[in-house]
Design a protein around this motif. Structure first.
Motif, PDB file in Angstrom:
ATOM      1  N   MET A  19      30.442  -2.462  61.584  1.00  0.00           N
ATOM      2  CA  MET A  19      30.966  -3.778  61.309  1.00  0.00           C
ATOM      3  C   MET A  19      29.774  -4.715  61.153  1.00  0.00           C
ATOM      4  O   MET A  19      28.906  -4.761  62.018  1.00  0.00           O
ATOM      5  N   LYS A  20      29.737  -5.410  60.044  1.00  0.00           N
ATOM      6  CA  LYS A  20      28.630  -6.314  59.760  1.00  0.00           C
ATOM      7  C   LYS A  20      29.129  -7.756  59.836  1.00  0.00           C
ATOM      8  O   LYS A  20      30.157  -8.099  59.247  1.00  0.00           O
ATOM      9  N   GLN A  21      28.423  -8.588  60.571  1.00  0.00           N
ATOM     10  CA  GLN A  21      28.745 -10.006  60.653  1.00  0.00           C
ATOM     11  C   GLN A  21      27.725 -10.765  59.805  1.00  0.00           C
ATOM     12  O   GLN A  21      26.518 -10.510  59.889  1.00  0.00           O
ATOM     13  N   SER A  22      28.216 -11.690  58.971  1.00  0.00           N
ATOM     14  CA  SER A  22      27.309 -12.434  58.097  1.00  0.00           C
ATOM     15  C   SER A  22      27.910 -13.783  57.730  1.00  0.00           C
ATOM     16  O   SER A  22      29.061 -14.080  58.071  1.00  0.00           O
ATOM     17  N   LEU A  23      27.119 -14.575  57.026  1.00  0.00           N
ATOM     18  CA  LEU A  23      27.603 -15.838  56.474  1.00  0.00           C
ATOM     19  C   LEU A  23      27.783 -15.650  54.975  1.00  0.00           C
ATOM     20  O   LEU A  23      26.825 -15.367  54.263  1.00  0.00           O
ATOM     21  N   PHE A  24      29.002 -15.782  54.498  1.00  0.00           N
ATOM     22  CA  PHE A  24      29.293 -15.680  53.074  1.00  0.00           C
ATOM     23  C   PHE A  24      29.087 -17.050  52.456  1.00  0.00           C
ATOM     24  O   PHE A  24      29.577 -18.046  52.978  1.00  0.00           O
ATOM     25  N   GLN A  25      28.353 -17.111  51.366  1.00  0.00           N
ATOM     26  CA  GLN A  25      27.997 -18.357  50.685  1.00  0.00           C
ATOM     27  C   GLN A  25      27.357 -19.360  51.647  1.00  0.00           C
ATOM     28  O   GLN A  25      27.537 -20.559  51.532  1.00  0.00           O
ATOM     29  N   GLU A  26      26.644 -18.839  52.624  1.00  0.00           N
ATOM     30  CA  GLU A  26      25.867 -19.613  53.596  1.00  0.00           C
ATOM     31  C   GLU A  26      26.691 -20.559  54.463  1.00  0.00           C
ATOM     32  O   GLU A  26      26.144 -21.448  55.118  1.00  0.00           O
ATOM     33  N   LYS A  27      28.058 -20.363  54.506  1.00  0.00           N
ATOM     34  CA  LYS A  27      28.836 -21.225  55.381  1.00  0.00           C
ATOM     35  C   LYS A  27      30.075 -20.608  56.004  1.00  0.00           C
ATOM     36  O   LYS A  27      30.604 -21.140  56.959  1.00  0.00           O
ATOM     37  N   TYR A  28      30.547 -19.460  55.480  1.00  0.00           N
ATOM     38  CA  TYR A  28      31.760 -18.848  56.007  1.00  0.00           C
ATOM     39  C   TYR A  28      31.399 -17.634  56.861  1.00  0.00           C
ATOM     40  O   TYR A  28      30.914 -16.633  56.330  1.00  0.00           O
ATOM     41  N   PRO A  29      31.654 -17.696  58.176  1.00  0.00           N
ATOM     42  CA  PRO A  29      31.342 -16.538  59.023  1.00  0.00           C
ATOM     43  C   PRO A  29      32.370 -15.431  58.784  1.00  0.00           C
ATOM     44  O   PRO A  29      33.572 -15.628  58.991  1.00  0.00           O
ATOM     45  N   ILE A  30      31.892 -14.291  58.303  1.00  0.00           N
ATOM     46  CA  ILE A  30      32.796 -13.181  58.008  1.00  0.00           C
ATOM     47  C   ILE A  30      32.331 -11.896  58.675  1.00  0.00           C
ATOM     48  O   ILE A  30      31.162 -11.746  59.026  1.00  0.00           O
ATOM     49  N   PHE A  31      33.284 -10.988  58.818  1.00  0.00           N
ATOM     50  CA  PHE A  31      33.028  -9.626  59.270  1.00  0.00           C
ATOM     51  C   PHE A  31      33.383  -8.707  58.113  1.00  0.00           C
ATOM     52  O   PHE A  31      34.399  -8.913  57.441  1.00  0.00           O
ATOM     53  N   THR A  32      32.564  -7.695  57.876  1.00  0.00           N
ATOM     54  CA  THR A  32      32.799  -6.747  56.798  1.00  0.00           C
ATOM     55  C   THR A  32      32.560  -5.333  57.317  1.00  0.00           C
ATOM     56  O   THR A  32      31.586  -5.075  58.021  1.00  0.00           O
ATOM     57  N   LEU A  33      33.461  -4.441  56.945  1.00  0.00           N
ATOM     58  CA  LEU A  33      33.308  -3.034  57.293  1.00  0.00           C
ATOM     59  C   LEU A  33      33.517  -2.203  56.034  1.00  0.00           C
ATOM     60  O   LEU A  33      34.525  -2.367  55.344  1.00  0.00           O
ATOM     61  N   GLU A  34      32.546  -1.350  55.729  1.00  0.00           N
ATOM     62  CA  GLU A  34      32.665  -0.429  54.610  1.00  0.00           C
ATOM     63  C   GLU A  34      33.020   0.942  55.171  1.00  0.00           C
ATOM     64  O   GLU A  34      32.360   1.430  56.087  1.00  0.00           O
ATOM     65  N   VAL A  35      34.072   1.537  54.609  1.00  0.00           N
ATOM     66  CA  VAL A  35      34.545   2.845  55.057  1.00  0.00           C
ATOM     67  C   VAL A  35      34.519   3.787  53.864  1.00  0.00           C
ATOM     68  O   VAL A  35      35.253   3.585  52.888  1.00  0.00           O
ATOM     69  N   GLU A  36      33.648   4.780  53.933  1.00  0.00           N
ATOM     70  CA  GLU A  36      33.589   5.782  52.866  1.00  0.00           C
ATOM     71  C   GLU A  36      34.925   6.507  52.811  1.00  0.00           C
ATOM     72  O   GLU A  36      35.545   6.763  53.849  1.00  0.00           O
ATOM     73  N   LYS A  37      35.368   6.862  51.616  1.00  0.00           N
ATOM     74  CA  LYS A  37      36.655   7.545  51.472  1.00  0.00           C
ATOM     75  C   LYS A  37      36.681   8.865  52.248  1.00  0.00           C
ATOM     76  O   LYS A  37      37.733   9.268  52.735  1.00  0.00           O
ATOM     77  N   ALA A  38      35.532   9.497  52.413  1.00  0.00           N
ATOM     78  CA  ALA A  38      35.457  10.742  53.182  1.00  0.00           C
ATOM     79  C   ALA A  38      35.643  10.500  54.683  1.00  0.00           C
ATOM     80  O   ALA A  38      35.872  11.443  55.431  1.00  0.00           O
ATOM     81  N   GLU A  39      35.553   9.235  55.127  1.00  0.00           N
ATOM     82  CA  GLU A  39      35.672   8.903  56.545  1.00  0.00           C
ATOM     83  C   GLU A  39      37.088   8.513  56.959  1.00  0.00           C
ATOM     84  O   GLU A  39      37.317   8.154  58.110  1.00  0.00           O
ATOM     85  N   THR A  40      38.029   8.542  56.015  1.00  0.00           N
ATOM     86  CA  THR A  40      39.380   8.072  56.317  1.00  0.00           C
ATOM     87  C   THR A  40      40.433   8.960  55.678  1.00  0.00           C
ATOM     88  O   THR A  40      40.177   9.603  54.654  1.00  0.00           O
ATOM     89  N   THR A  41      41.588   8.973  56.294  1.00  0.00           N
ATOM     90  CA  THR A  41      42.721   9.686  55.706  1.00  0.00           C
ATOM     91  C   THR A  41      43.502   8.789  54.749  1.00  0.00           C
ATOM     92  O   THR A  41      44.361   9.281  54.009  1.00  0.00           O
ATOM     93  N   TYR A  42      43.215   7.492  54.761  1.00  0.00           N
ATOM     94  CA  TYR A  42      43.927   6.567  53.873  1.00  0.00           C
ATOM     95  C   TYR A  42      43.435   6.754  52.448  1.00  0.00           C
ATOM     96  O   TYR A  42      42.239   6.841  52.191  1.00  0.00           O
ATOM     97  N   GLN A  43      44.378   6.819  51.520  1.00  0.00           N
ATOM     98  CA  GLN A  43      44.060   7.116  50.129  1.00  0.00           C
ATOM     99  C   GLN A  43      44.035   5.894  49.223  1.00  0.00           C
ATOM    100  O   GLN A  43      43.575   5.988  48.091  1.00  0.00           O
ATOM    101  N   SER A  44      44.550   4.752  49.714  1.00  0.00           N
ATOM    102  CA  SER A  44      44.663   3.579  48.854  1.00  0.00           C
ATOM    103  C   SER A  44      44.663   2.303  49.688  1.00  0.00           C
ATOM    104  O   SER A  44      44.831   2.337  50.917  1.00  0.00           O
ATOM    105  N   VAL A  45      44.513   1.183  48.999  1.00  0.00           N
ATOM    106  CA  VAL A  45      44.626  -0.123  49.655  1.00  0.00           C
ATOM    107  C   VAL A  45      46.014  -0.254  50.278  1.00  0.00           C
ATOM    108  O   VAL A  45      46.155  -0.720  51.408  1.00  0.00           O
ATOM    109  N   ASP A  46      47.042   0.163  49.553  1.00  0.00           N
ATOM    110  CA  ASP A  46      48.403   0.070  50.085  1.00  0.00           C
ATOM    111  C   ASP A  46      48.568   0.863  51.375  1.00  0.00           C
ATOM    112  O   ASP A  46      49.230   0.398  52.306  1.00  0.00           O
ATOM    113  N   ASP A  47      47.970   2.048  51.449  1.00  0.00           N
ATOM    114  CA  ASP A  47      48.033   2.845  52.683  1.00  0.00           C
ATOM    115  C   ASP A  47      47.396   2.084  53.849  1.00  0.00           C
ATOM    116  O   ASP A  47      47.922   2.085  54.966  1.00  0.00           O
ATOM    117  N   ILE A  48      46.282   1.444  53.592  1.00  0.00           N
ATOM    118  CA  ILE A  48      45.593   0.683  54.642  1.00  0.00           C
ATOM    119  C   ILE A  48      46.423  -0.522  55.052  1.00  0.00           C
ATOM    120  O   ILE A  48      46.525  -0.848  56.236  1.00  0.00           O
TER     121      ILE A  48
END
Length: 130
Positions: free
Chosen positions: A1-30
């Protein structure tokens, strides 16, 4: 989980999940998984889903990065107190799920409520289930 400032003002959290790391096949599944988590939480209420990809694609002069295959938001609220009108500016919450060729990206803005941040971080990390 990465915490950062988007456009230098919005505090956001971002997580990248490789498709090989999940059983979910689509955005809808998630989104189904996230909705289950929201509905199971005693202080959270599901509001809606928003198909950002289709919305943007339908607009004149729309621009979507070519690597984005799908992008949707799930909208919900943890609002257990309404102490003043200003709190409405930071509600409701939303988590965005984007599909790229080889991974999913889950992103959300930091909430002013630790219990909300903890839950959203736990839910996002739950997508990585292999």
């Amino acid at each position: 989980m990465k915490q950062s400032l988007f456009q230098e003002k919005y505090p956001i959290f971002t997580l990248e999940v490789e498709k090989a790391e999940t059983t979910y096949q689509s955005v809808d599944d998630i989104l189904v998984y996230l909705k289950e988590q929201i509905e199971a939480h005693p202080k959270c209420r599901f509001i809606a889903e928003f198909d950002h990809f289709s919305h943007t694609r339908a607009l004149p002069d729309a621009e979507i990065a070519p690597e984005i295959k799908d992008a949707k938001n799930i909208v919900f609220c943890f609002g257990i107190k309404l102490p003043n009108p200003q709190v409405m500016a930071v509600r409701p919450r939303s988590m965005g799920v984007t599909e790229l060729d080889d991974r999913f990206v889950i992103a959300f803005m930091e909430a002013p409520m630790p219990v909300a941040n903890d839950a959203m971080e736990r839910w996002a990390k739950g997508v990585r289930n292999r």
